[in-house]
Scaffold this active site. Structure first.
Site, short mmCIF file in Angstrom:
data_model
loop_
_atom_site.label_atom_id
_atom_site.label_comp_id
_atom_site.label_asym_id
_atom_site.label_seq_id
_atom_site.Cartn_x
_atom_site.Cartn_y
_atom_site.Cartn_z
N LYS A 145 0.87 -1.18 0.00
CA LYS A 145 0.00 0.00 0.00
C LYS A 145 0.90 1.22 0.00
O LYS A 145 1.75 1.38 0.88
CB LYS A 145 -0.88 -0.01 1.25
CG LYS A 145 -1.64 1.28 1.47
CD LYS A 145 -2.61 1.15 2.62
CE LYS A 145 -3.20 2.49 2.98
NZ LYS A 145 -4.24 2.38 4.00
N THR A 146 0.71 2.08 -0.98
CA THR A 146 1.55 3.26 -1.06
C THR A 146 0.72 4.44 -1.55
O THR A 146 -0.50 4.33 -1.68
CB THR A 146 2.78 2.98 -1.97
OG1 THR A 146 3.72 4.04 -1.81
CG2 THR A 146 2.40 2.83 -3.43
#
Ligand code: 5RP
Length: 274
Positions: free
Chosen positions: A180-181
């Site tokens: 997740k970024t």
């Protein structure tokens, strides 16, 4: 692909999180109080979850929320991505001082489909947070539970390709099953650099419906498997319209303009969340 018995548990849980039919996911992030306490849109967390749960594929949340804020009849209706790192708070400027806060036994007891750990690359606690991730991966993999790594960003850090690409690649190398970024320019280069590990995009601070929908659209166009948005959904004046519009982009390849039409359909009489 043929799977050995060793990765059946991982694949089974990955299929619960990311829809294997289209390889896409709308994850709803409602884990914010773990470090920021009362949060607009989550003050009545039970209401927020019961309102939005039907429209997400997976709920990213905390042990306390699973225990206290998911209605009994909704337990098990959607896979849980359980946040298992924390120990920080907004009262300290340095947010990176996290450790593992939930044991694997607890995660299994809560029927988590995955567990989420934040890393703070470039912070004073870089090594500690990477070791939080690798330690959790060592344990979770032995129970067939995928680990999602969050590339958390300190207050003064640039959210650009160079930084987010570095952080994401470190997470992949650590063994994260999902990354997740944040969205950035030339995002497809980040996705390519960590392929085949699936990438989901965090929404960040509340912006506006067109901006948030544009970010969702650009993310999946660039190869992300979907989004893990929080504030841009539950802090919006029309949260149900927002999550339906995001679903249209992520699962039905709608354009931002088409998604805005869906958003506007649900605007009259929309219920705002506290
Ligand atoms: C923080 C998180 C949060 O879940 C995530 O960033 C929240 O989503 P949003 O930014 O869309 O409100 O993982 O590290």
């Amino acid at each position: 692909m043929v799977h050995t018995h060793l990765d059946i548990g991982i694949q089974s849980r990955m299929n619960r999180i990311i829809n294997p039919k289209d390889n896409r996911v709308v994850m709803l992030a409602v884990d914010h109080p773990y470090f920021q306490g009362p949060t607009t849109g989550l003050r009545n967390m039970s209401k927020t979850i019961s309102t939005l749960l039907p429209f997400c594929d997976c709920l990213m949340t905390t042990r306390g929320a699973v225990r206290n804020n998911i209605a009994a009849e909704d337990i098990g209706s959607k896979p849980i991505m359980l946040r298992v790192s924390g120990g920080n708070s907004v009262l300290f400027d340095e947010l990176s001082d996290e450790k593992i806060t939930v044991t694997m036994k607890e995660a299994i007891r809560m029927d988590a489909s995955g567990v989420a750990v934040s890393v703070y690359i470039g912070s004073v606690n870089q090594q500690q947070t990477i070791l939080n991730l690798t330690g959790m991966i060592n344990e979770a993999e032995s129970y067939g539970i995928p680990v999602l790594a969050v590339t958390a960003v300190g207050k003064n850090m640039a959210r650009d390709l160079r930084y987010l690409g570095l952080a994401s690649r470190i997470c992949q190398d650590a063994g994260a099953r999902i990354i997740k970024t944040y969205y950035c320019e030339e995002f497809s280069r980040l996705v390519d650099a960590v392929s085949p590990t699936p990438v989901v995009v965090a929404g960040g601070k509340y912006s506006s419906p067109p901006d948030a929908l544009r970010m969702a659209y650009d993310s999946v166009e660039a190869g992300a498997v979907g989004v893990d948005f929080g504030r841009n959904i539950f802090q919006d004046a029309n949260p149900v319209g927002m999550i339906k519009a995001i679903n249209a982009i992520v699962h039905e390849n709608h354009t931002t303009t088409e998604a805005m039409d869906i958003y506007n359909e649900y605007l009259p009489g929309a219920v705002k969340l506290d």
